[in-house]
Design a protein around this motif. Structure first.
Motif, PDB file in Angstrom:
ATOM      1  N   CYS A 145       0.832  -1.219   0.000  1.00 41.53           N
ATOM      2  CA  CYS A 145       0.000   0.000   0.000  1.00 41.53           C
ATOM      3  C   CYS A 145       0.866   1.269   0.000  1.00 41.53           C
ATOM      4  CB  CYS A 145      -0.896   0.041   1.239  1.00 41.53           C
ATOM      5  SG  CYS A 145      -1.777  -1.490   1.543  1.00 41.53           S
ATOM      6  N   ARG A 181      -4.696   0.668  -1.441  1.00 42.27           N
ATOM      7  CA  ARG A 181      -4.368  -0.667  -0.918  1.00 42.27           C
ATOM      8  C   ARG A 181      -3.970  -1.668  -2.001  1.00 42.27           C
ATOM      9  NH1 ARG A 181      -7.931  -5.403   1.158  1.00 42.27           N
ATOM     10  NH2 ARG A 181      -6.421  -6.528   2.446  1.00 42.27           N
ATOM     11  N   SER A 182      -2.957  -2.436  -1.683  1.00 33.53           N
ATOM     12  CA  SER A 182      -2.619  -3.642  -2.449  1.00 33.53           C
ATOM     13  C   SER A 182      -2.716  -4.767  -1.424  1.00 33.53           C
ATOM     14  CB  SER A 182      -1.199  -3.518  -2.995  1.00 33.53           C
ATOM     15  OG  SER A 182      -0.740  -4.761  -3.434  1.00 33.53           O
ATOM     16  N   THR A 242      -2.482  -7.858   0.853  1.00 34.89           N
ATOM     17  CA  THR A 242      -1.484  -8.907   1.060  1.00 34.89           C
ATOM     18  C   THR A 242      -2.113 -10.240   0.658  1.00 34.89           C
ATOM     19  OG1 THR A 242      -0.523  -7.658   2.885  1.00 34.89           O
ATOM     20  CG2 THR A 242      -0.059 -10.028   2.846  1.00 34.89           C
ATOM     21  N   GLY A 292       2.226  -2.615   4.937  1.00 35.75           N
ATOM     22  CA  GLY A 292       3.109  -3.741   5.219  1.00 35.75           C
ATOM     23  C   GLY A 292       2.335  -5.017   5.471  1.00 35.75           C
ATOM     24  N   ASP A 306      -4.286  -8.676   8.891  1.00 36.30           N
ATOM     25  CA  ASP A 306      -3.278  -8.332   9.897  1.00 36.30           C
ATOM     26  C   ASP A 306      -3.468  -6.892  10.392  1.00 36.30           C
ATOM     27  OD1 ASP A 306      -2.538  -7.247   7.456  1.00 36.30           O
ATOM     28  OD2 ASP A 306      -0.480  -8.013   7.481  1.00 36.30           O
TER      29      ASP A 306
HETATM   30  N1  GLN Z   1      -1.461  -6.296   4.987  1.00 33.12           N
HETATM   31  C1  GLN Z   1      -2.340  -5.192   4.810  1.00 33.12           C
HETATM   32  C2  GLN Z   1      -3.556  -5.565   3.971  1.00 33.12           C
HETATM   33  O1  GLN Z   1      -3.585  -6.549   3.311  1.00 33.12           O
HETATM   34  C3  GLN Z   1      -1.634  -4.002   4.198  1.00 33.12           C
HETATM   35  C4  GLN Z   1      -1.290  -4.236   2.766  1.00 33.12           C
HETATM   36  C5  GLN Z   1      -0.169  -3.418   2.202  1.00 33.12           C
HETATM   37  O2  GLN Z   1       0.538  -2.646   2.822  1.00 33.12           O
HETATM   38  N2  GLN Z   1       0.037  -3.683   0.969  1.00 33.12           N
HETATM   39  O3  GLN Z   1      -4.484  -4.823   3.993  1.00 33.12           O
END
Ligand code: GLN
Length: 250
Positions: free
Chosen positions: A2, A88-89, A91, A115, A144
């Motif tokens: 993200c 957002r990407s 996880t 993260g 998370d």
């Molecule tokens: N792990 C978190 C989520 O999936 C944050 C994702 C990120 O930072 N890419 O929302």
């Protein structure tokens, strides 16, 4: 991964803050310059929180920011002198749903996590046991970030001071990187008058003047004043004032 940003300064519309600048958050959603660990674009939704006369408002969507025309129209009509936003990407293994998009909010506070927690979900099972069952049952999403936010919220009362929140954020970062080594824990929080952030493996930059502070995963403009924050730091900022201290000295 993200990308997120927080702003304190003169009144601005949410849309302008998210879309203006040579390298705006909108641009970072499809063409980030510093994506780490496999992420390519931030297409799994976005969100923004803004404080208008100290009342906190929020908009989130699971639509990619570049495709949410109606959302952008709405966001051009609202704004404030404090804004926190994220694209957002998700996880791998975490759901692509609106409620997993930052910012998460509580009282006057808005929170974003860039993260992931290594070894999820097992690595968070132990800390999650300290949460009251109502907090677990009202988790916004099985991610998370939602569990980390619940842990932080549980630790701080709504009216806790910024200093208490900053100490709790540092403690959460340190504990999590100890119990789940390899985690990436760039946190970003604001209550509309101060910004708290951590750097733990992801990038972060700050632009500070007497009137404005902007904290972002990547500089949003070509302004030469942006400074990169090195890894392992806790940041507390407001216009004209920036304090950066090593996380391991908290
Ligand atoms: N792990 C978190 C989520 O999936 C944050 C994702 C990120 O930072 N890419 O929302």
């Amino acid at each position: 991964m993200c990308r997120h940003l927080a702003y304190l300064g003169p009144q601005v519309s949410v849309r302008d803050l998210l879309t203006e600048g040579e390298h705006s958050l909108l641009q970072q959603s499809f063409q980030p310059r510093d994506m780490r660990r496999g992420g390519v674009i931030n297409a799994d939704g976005y969100g923004a929180a803004w404080w208008d006369k100290s009342a906190l408002h929020r908009y989130r969507s699971v639509t990619p920011i570049w495709a949410d025309a109606s959302g952008c129209e709405t966001l051009s009509a609202v704004g404030g002198n404090a804004i926190l936003a994220a694209v957002r990407s998700a996880t791998i293994g975490m759901p692509v749903v609106e409620t997993a998009c930052a910012p998460f909010i509580y009282g006057p506070w808005a929170f974003s996590h860039n993260g992931f927690v290594a070894g999820w979900p097992d690595s968070l099972a132990e800390p999650a046991r300290t949460l009251p069952v109502t907090d677990l049952m009202t988790l916004e999403a099985p991610t998370d970030s939602a569990v980390l936010w619940a842990l932080l919220r549980h630790r701080c009362a709504k009216d806790a001071s910024t200093g208490e929140w900053a100490a709790a954020v540092a403690e959460l970062t340190n504990r999590t990187r100890e119990s789940a080594p390899g985690s990436r824990l760039n946190f970003l929080l604001s209550n509309g008058s101060q910004i708290i952030a951590t750097t733990c493996v992801h990038s972060l930059s700050v632009l500070l003047t007497d009137d404005v502070v902007l904290v972002a995963s990547e500089p949003t403009t070509d302004d030469k004043g942006w400074r990169h924050v090195k890894d392992g730091q806790l940041i507390v900022a407001e216009p004209g004032r920036l304090r950066i201290t090593p996380l391991n000295r908290q």
